[in-house]
Scaffold this motif. Sequence first.
Motif, short mmCIF file in Angstrom:
data_model
loop_
_atom_site.label_atom_id
_atom_site.label_comp_id
_atom_site.label_asym_id
_atom_site.label_seq_id
_atom_site.Cartn_x
_atom_site.Cartn_y
_atom_site.Cartn_z
N GLU A 115 0.83 -1.21 0.00
CA GLU A 115 0.00 0.00 0.00
C GLU A 115 0.86 1.26 0.00
O GLU A 115 1.86 1.32 0.71
N GLY A 116 0.42 2.24 -0.76
CA GLY A 116 1.09 3.54 -0.73
C GLY A 116 2.50 3.55 -1.29
O GLY A 116 3.26 4.49 -1.08
N LYS A 146 2.26 2.99 -6.84
CA LYS A 146 1.97 2.30 -8.11
C LYS A 146 1.15 3.17 -9.06
O LYS A 146 1.50 3.30 -10.24
N SER A 147 0.06 3.75 -8.55
CA SER A 147 -0.81 4.53 -9.45
C SER A 147 -0.08 5.77 -9.95
O SER A 147 -0.14 6.10 -11.15
N THR A 148 0.63 6.43 -9.06
CA THR A 148 1.40 7.63 -9.44
C THR A 148 2.39 7.28 -10.54
O THR A 148 2.47 7.94 -11.58
N ARG A 181 -1.02 -3.33 -10.70
CA ARG A 181 -1.24 -4.65 -10.07
C ARG A 181 -1.64 -5.69 -11.12
O ARG A 181 -2.35 -5.40 -12.08
N THR A 208 -1.96 -11.32 -6.26
CA THR A 208 -2.70 -12.42 -5.65
C THR A 208 -1.75 -13.34 -4.88
O THR A 208 -2.07 -13.82 -3.79
N GLN A 229 -3.14 -12.98 -1.26
CA GLN A 229 -3.94 -14.15 -0.89
C GLN A 229 -3.04 -15.34 -0.53
O GLN A 229 -3.42 -16.22 0.23
N ARG A 238 -3.13 10.94 1.70
CA ARG A 238 -3.91 10.97 0.46
C ARG A 238 -5.40 10.83 0.77
O ARG A 238 -6.21 11.58 0.24
N ARG A 250 12.21 6.73 -1.84
CA ARG A 250 12.82 7.98 -2.29
C ARG A 250 11.78 8.91 -2.92
O ARG A 250 10.63 8.53 -3.08
N1 Z5A Z 1 -5.41 -7.04 -4.09
C1 Z5A Z 1 -5.32 -8.33 -3.64
O1 Z5A Z 1 -5.44 -8.58 -2.43
N2 Z5A Z 1 -5.13 -9.32 -4.54
C2 Z5A Z 1 -5.03 -9.10 -5.87
O2 Z5A Z 1 -4.87 -10.05 -6.65
C3 Z5A Z 1 -5.12 -7.74 -6.33
C4 Z5A Z 1 -5.30 -6.74 -5.41
C5 Z5A Z 1 -5.00 -7.45 -7.80
C6 Z5A Z 1 -6.46 -2.87 -4.50
O3 Z5A Z 1 -6.45 -1.61 -3.96
C7 Z5A Z 1 -6.47 -3.79 -3.29
O4 Z5A Z 1 -6.68 -5.12 -3.70
C8 Z5A Z 1 -5.15 -3.74 -2.60
C9 Z5A Z 1 -4.51 -5.08 -2.86
C10 Z5A Z 1 -5.67 -5.95 -3.14
N3 Z5A Z 1 -5.44 -3.64 -1.25
N4 Z5A Z 1 -5.06 -3.14 -0.32
N5 Z5A Z 1 -4.97 -2.77 0.75
P1 Z5A Z 1 -6.35 -0.25 -4.75
O5 Z5A Z 1 -6.23 -0.50 -6.20
O6 Z5A Z 1 -7.45 0.64 -4.26
O7 Z5A Z 1 -5.10 0.34 -4.13
P2 Z5A Z 1 -3.64 -0.13 -4.18
O8 Z5A Z 1 -3.35 -0.88 -5.42
O9 Z5A Z 1 -3.35 -0.83 -2.89
O10 Z5A Z 1 -2.87 1.22 -4.29
P3 Z5A Z 1 -2.68 2.22 -3.10
O11 Z5A Z 1 -2.08 1.51 -1.94
O12 Z5A Z 1 -3.96 2.95 -2.87
O13 Z5A Z 1 -1.64 3.23 -3.56
P4 Z5A Z 1 -0.47 3.26 -4.64
O14 Z5A Z 1 -1.10 3.22 -5.99
O15 Z5A Z 1 0.61 2.32 -4.38
O16 Z5A Z 1 0.10 4.69 -4.36
P5 Z5A Z 1 -0.31 6.14 -4.99
O17 Z5A Z 1 -1.80 6.35 -4.92
O18 Z5A Z 1 0.38 6.30 -6.27
O19 Z5A Z 1 0.42 7.05 -3.94
C11 Z5A Z 1 -0.06 7.16 -2.62
C12 Z5A Z 1 0.30 8.59 -2.09
O20 Z5A Z 1 1.71 8.67 -1.97
C13 Z5A Z 1 -0.13 9.70 -3.05
O21 Z5A Z 1 -0.53 10.79 -2.28
C14 Z5A Z 1 1.15 10.03 -3.83
O22 Z5A Z 1 1.19 11.36 -4.23
C15 Z5A Z 1 2.21 9.74 -2.76
N6 Z5A Z 1 3.47 9.27 -3.33
C16 Z5A Z 1 3.65 8.41 -4.37
N7 Z5A Z 1 4.97 8.21 -4.61
C17 Z5A Z 1 5.62 8.94 -3.67
C18 Z5A Z 1 7.00 9.15 -3.37
N8 Z5A Z 1 7.98 8.54 -4.07
N9 Z5A Z 1 7.31 9.94 -2.33
C19 Z5A Z 1 6.34 10.53 -1.61
N10 Z5A Z 1 5.02 10.40 -1.84
C20 Z5A Z 1 4.68 9.61 -2.86
#
Ligand code: Z5A
Length: 213
Positions: free
Chosen positions: A14-15, A18-20, A99, A104, A108, A152, A196
């Motif tokens: 999490e966090g 990935k999306s960024t 992802r 998975t 899982q 976020r 980083r």
């Molecule tokens: N899941 C599962 O269990 N099994 C599976 O097979 C699949 C998924 C495919 C999907 O959640 C959930 O499903 C996930 C795994 C599970 N569950 N959990 N918990 P989702 O799609 O809603 O969310 P996610 O995939 O877990 O993504 P995320 O955790 O929400 O975030 P992220 O995409 O990794 O991060 P972000 O949104 O790009 O960044 C988060 C914040 O950090 C944002 O404010 C950015 O501006 C900031 N950011 C990003 N990079 C940086 C750096 N380098 N420095 C500082 N700040 C940063």
Amino acid sequence: MKPRGKFITLEGPEGSGKSTHARLLVAQLQAGGHSVITTREPGGTPVGETVRRLLQHDAGGEGMAAEAELFLFMASRAQLVRQVIAPALADGTCVVCDRFADSTTAYQGYARGCDVEKILALNDLATGGLTPDLTILLDVDVKAGFERLRHRNLRHGVEKDRIERETLCFHERVRAGYLELARRWPQRIRVVDAARDEDAVQADIWELAQHVI
Ligand code: Z5A
């Protein structure tokens, strides 16, 4: 016949960003003249987005059995591969996916406790044997990732979803599971230190992507 497009997945706890970084990578590829689409899991199709709501936000998903959860992720993947990813690749378009199958195995399998080797076999069935050309594993300390998400979510006024509410230990097992997968498939899964700043992380991702594009 057009050469097949390249398939790049972003994975991580999490966090981790990935999306960024999926967005930034797509922009860089487009600027380089590549035809590219982006998608996500679970989701990316009408079937997948319905499954996503059930898995993450719908009250009906509470108390879900681990095996039911496993098959729902697989169902979303099977649809996404056939409806979106495989046709795009065949058309010469690159696909960047937030992802994919490794999620998975990490969540899982390593974290929830389902049999990892059986999950690998089910992934093979769901994907029809499709494997990414490159998987970027954005590795970040679990607490640091959660802190990013907290900020976020506060900004966007959203609550944690069902899987985000799992314990710290669960998410530590996810991270360790991912690193285990990277040791098993070091050619495909490349670990990037995501603690980083965004520019440093993106520079590493771009360098890795250029090797497969
Ligand atoms: N899941 C599962 O269990 N099994 C599976 O097979 C699949 C998924 C495919 C999907 O959640 C959930 O499903 C996930 C795994 C599970 N569950 N959990 N918990 P989702 O799609 O809603 O969310 P996610 O995939 O877990 O993504 P995320 O955790 O929400 O975030 P992220 O995409 O990794 O991060 P972000 O949104 O790009 O960044 C988060 C914040 O950090 C944002 O404010 C950015 O501006 C900031 N950011 C990003 N990079 C940086 C750096 N380098 N420095 C500082 N700040 C940063």
